[in-house]
Design an enzyme around this catalytic site. Structure first.
Site, PDB file in Angstrom:
ATOM      1  N   HIS A 288      -2.130  10.533  -0.724  1.00 39.82           N
ATOM      2  CA  HIS A 288      -2.308   9.291  -1.149  1.00 39.82           C
ATOM      3  C   HIS A 288      -2.425   9.033  -2.729  1.00 39.82           C
ATOM      4  O   HIS A 288      -1.511   8.330  -3.289  1.00 39.82           O
ATOM      5  CB  HIS A 288      -3.792   8.664  -0.629  1.00 39.82           C
ATOM      6  CG  HIS A 288      -3.995   7.203  -0.890  1.00 39.82           C
ATOM      7  ND1 HIS A 288      -3.182   6.272   0.157  1.00 39.82           N
ATOM      8  CD2 HIS A 288      -4.639   6.357  -1.705  1.00 39.82           C
ATOM      9  CE1 HIS A 288      -3.484   4.975  -0.083  1.00 39.82           C
ATOM     10  NE2 HIS A 288      -4.387   5.295  -1.296  1.00 39.82           N
TER      11      HIS A 288
ATOM     12  N   GLU B 260       0.666  -1.108   0.062  1.00 44.20           N
ATOM     13  CA  GLU B 260       0.070   0.043  -0.081  1.00 44.20           C
ATOM     14  C   GLU B 260       0.988   1.249  -0.042  1.00 44.20           C
ATOM     15  O   GLU B 260       1.744   1.425   1.007  1.00 44.20           O
ATOM     16  CB  GLU B 260      -0.971   0.056   1.259  1.00 44.20           C
ATOM     17  CG  GLU B 260      -1.817   1.345   1.220  1.00 44.20           C
ATOM     18  CD  GLU B 260      -3.023   1.259   2.188  1.00 44.20           C
ATOM     19  OE1 GLU B 260      -3.393   0.199   2.545  1.00 44.20           O
ATOM     20  OE2 GLU B 260      -3.604   2.264   2.695  1.00 44.20           O
TER      21      GLU B 260
ATOM     22  N   ASP C  41       3.995 -13.461  12.045  1.00 42.84           N
ATOM     23  CA  ASP C  41       2.770 -14.089  11.481  1.00 42.84           C
ATOM     24  C   ASP C  41       1.785 -12.666  11.683  1.00 42.84           C
ATOM     25  O   ASP C  41       1.331 -12.411  12.731  1.00 42.84           O
ATOM     26  CB  ASP C  41       2.280 -15.090  12.550  1.00 42.84           C
ATOM     27  CG  ASP C  41       0.995 -15.785  12.146  1.00 42.84           C
ATOM     28  OD1 ASP C  41       0.128 -14.959  11.511  1.00 42.84           O
ATOM     29  OD2 ASP C  41       0.874 -17.071  12.654  1.00 42.84           O
TER      30      ASP C  41
ATOM     31  N   LYS D 189      -7.361  -0.293  11.251  1.00 48.73           N
ATOM     32  CA  LYS D 189      -6.810  -0.763  10.056  1.00 48.73           C
ATOM     33  C   LYS D 189      -5.692   0.084   9.660  1.00 48.73           C
ATOM     34  O   LYS D 189      -4.778  -0.281   9.261  1.00 48.73           O
ATOM     35  CB  LYS D 189      -8.010  -0.803   8.724  1.00 48.73           C
ATOM     36  CG  LYS D 189      -7.445  -1.207   7.764  1.00 48.73           C
ATOM     37  CD  LYS D 189      -6.666  -0.336   6.673  1.00 48.73           C
ATOM     38  CE  LYS D 189      -6.430  -0.936   5.480  1.00 48.73           C
ATOM     39  NZ  LYS D 189      -5.545  -0.287   4.512  1.00 48.73           N
TER      40      LYS D 189
HETATM   41  C1  MEV Z   1      -5.954   3.541   4.509  1.00 46.53           C
HETATM   42  O1  MEV Z   1      -5.319   2.449   4.305  1.00 46.53           O
HETATM   43  C2  MEV Z   1      -5.851   3.986   6.172  1.00 46.53           C
HETATM   44  C3  MEV Z   1      -6.761   4.966   6.590  1.00 46.53           C
HETATM   45  O2  MEV Z   1      -7.989   4.873   6.150  1.00 46.53           O
HETATM   46  C4  MEV Z   1      -6.673   4.949   8.326  1.00 46.53           C
HETATM   47  C5  MEV Z   1      -7.772   5.899   8.785  1.00 46.53           C
HETATM   48  O3  MEV Z   1      -8.708   6.132   8.354  1.00 46.53           O
HETATM   49  O4  MEV Z   1      -7.400   6.262  10.157  1.00 46.53           O
HETATM   50  C6  MEV Z   1      -6.281   6.324   6.215  1.00 46.53           C
END
Ligand code: MEV
Length: 427
Positions: free
Chosen positions: A381, A90, A283, A267
């Protein structure tokens, strides 16, 4: 060699597939799926993991999947500067850690761990007197310790081994179960093999002492005796003022109050954590399962991080989560890239590795929240994503940057635009 043909009569029943070499298997798969020569050549190139080694790591190997390893700069953990290798597909994950760490490099991250204890569970059912059975098991503590430690004398020699016993009575849909927890210090090993062996060894004894039947004997990935913690201060000057600080705190409050947001928030944390876990051959699924289960420990899924304002008005972030990672065993020991990544990190204990990983998780989260609470994540991004789109459109070499730049300028990071730009560059 009989090759399954691409088409109507193809079959996935391939006798002795596992006994073939990676190349032989690849030829069978190519025939089955109708792969062209270029795709077969691509899969046959195993990069920096030898086919012999890959073939020993999992079953039925036909290829490898190379993921970029980037190095996060600017990280200071417990007063020591570290370069952190991160394996991720990513874009912007590595950059996010670099940015967060640049904004607190003077003080860096302060970390700690609760220990290196793993839990193995032994499930006993069909017990007439579960409460008395629980006590019978607890009375056998010394015997259980001896059996567990006998499974792994080397671990004991290294200062690890059985530490404690807990016995819980679980009220389940199928009636009461007596669940024995073996709590084991696995030191520099992630410890799954060590504790699973102990659980299997102790199981017949548990059946005997409880008068029940034993079924599952396996570690728990909710490794809440193996917590790693990190905290850090970001000054108002470094982050751009009180509005930014308050935006980050508001984002945290949102995640703490709402599981929909918390899932995304966590995430992002795992973007950083899993990348280091993968780079070091650990892992990722074990760590992810533990992290999410820990985030729900109060009965509702919440944030793994916290943010508050200290007495100077600066932003303080903290994180706590289970981090079952090791330096010995599994892919960590045998994968040459994992070994190289450990050398870059310069860690000599699993504890230090866990501490650095916790700091990376916090850094990742800080950057995401800061971007989300201010300019949004799409600008940063998309700048990186534009390069992927340029490649997807067919750009090569210098064309990739040239196309990506135009996509960002036009604020249209799309494949159709990339193709159009590429055509005009090539004209
Ligand atoms: C993207 O991979 C991760 C985010 O969505 C985390 C977040 O929203 O805090 C940018």
């Amino acid at each position: 060699m009989t090759v399954a043909r691409h088409g109507a009569n193809r079959t996935s029943r391939i006798a002795g597939f596992h006994r073939k070499s990676p190349r032989e298997r690849l030829d069978l798969v190519a025939a089955f799926a109708g792969l062209d020569a270029a795709t077969v050549d691509h899969l046959a190139d195993m990069g920096n993991l030898s086919p012999q080694l890959a073939d020993k790591m999992i079953e039925n190997v036909v290829g490898t999947l190379n993921v970029p390893v980037g190095v996060a700069t600017n990280m200071k953990v417990d007063g020591e500067d570290v370069l952190v290798p991160m394996a991720t597909e990513e874009s912007s994950v590595v950059a996010a850690v670099c940015n967060a760490a640049r904004q607190n490099h003077d003080t860096g991250f302060t970390t700690s761990v609760s220990g290196t204890l793993m839990i193995a569970q032994v499930q006993a059912v069909g017990i007439a007197d579960p409460h008395a059975a629980r006590l019978r098991l607890l009375e056998k503590r010394d015997e259980i310790r001896a059996i567990c430690d006998g499974c792994d004398p080397l671990l004991v020699k290294l200062g690890g081994g059985f530490r404690d016993l807990e016995v819980r009575i679980l009220d389940t849909r199928g009636g009461p179960m007596v669940i024995t927890h073996l709590i084991v210090d696995t030191r520099d090993a992630m410890g799954a093999n060590a504790v699973n062996t102990m659980a299997e060894k102790i199981a017949p004894h548990v059946a005997n002492w409880t008068g029940g039947r034993v079924f599952l004997r396996i570690l728990s990935n909710l490794a809440d005796r193996r917590l790693a913690r990190a905290r850090a201060v970001w000054t108002l000057d470094a982050i751009g003022g009180a509005d930014v600080r308050d935006g980050i705190i508001g984002a945290y409050h949102f995640a703490a109050a709402d599981p929909y947001r918390a899932a995304t928030h966590n995430k992002g944390i795992m973007n950083g954590i899993s990348a280091v876990v993968l780079a070091t051959g650990n892992d990722t699924r074990a760590v992810e399962a533990g992290a999410h289960a820990y985030a729900a420990r109060d009965g509702r899924y919440g944030s793994l991080t916290h943010y508050e304002i200290d007495s100077d008005g600066d932003l303080v972030g903290s994180i706590e989560l289970p981090l079952a990672v090791g330096l010995i065993g599994g892919a960590t020991r045998i994968h040459p890239t994992a070994q190289a990544c450990l050398k870059i990190l310069g860690v000599t204990t699993a504890e230090r590795l866990a501490r650095i990983i916790a700091a990376v998780g916090l850094a990742q989260n800080f950057s995401a929240l800061k971007a989300l609470a201010t300019v949004g994540i799409q600008s940063g991004h998309m700048a990186l994503h534009a390069q992927n789109i340029a490649i997807m459109a067919g750009a090569i070499g210098d064309e990739v940057d040239a196309v990506a730049r135009v996509l960002v300028e036009r604020k249209a990071v799309r494949i159709d635009v990339a193709q159009e730009v590429l055509e005009s560059i090539r004209r």
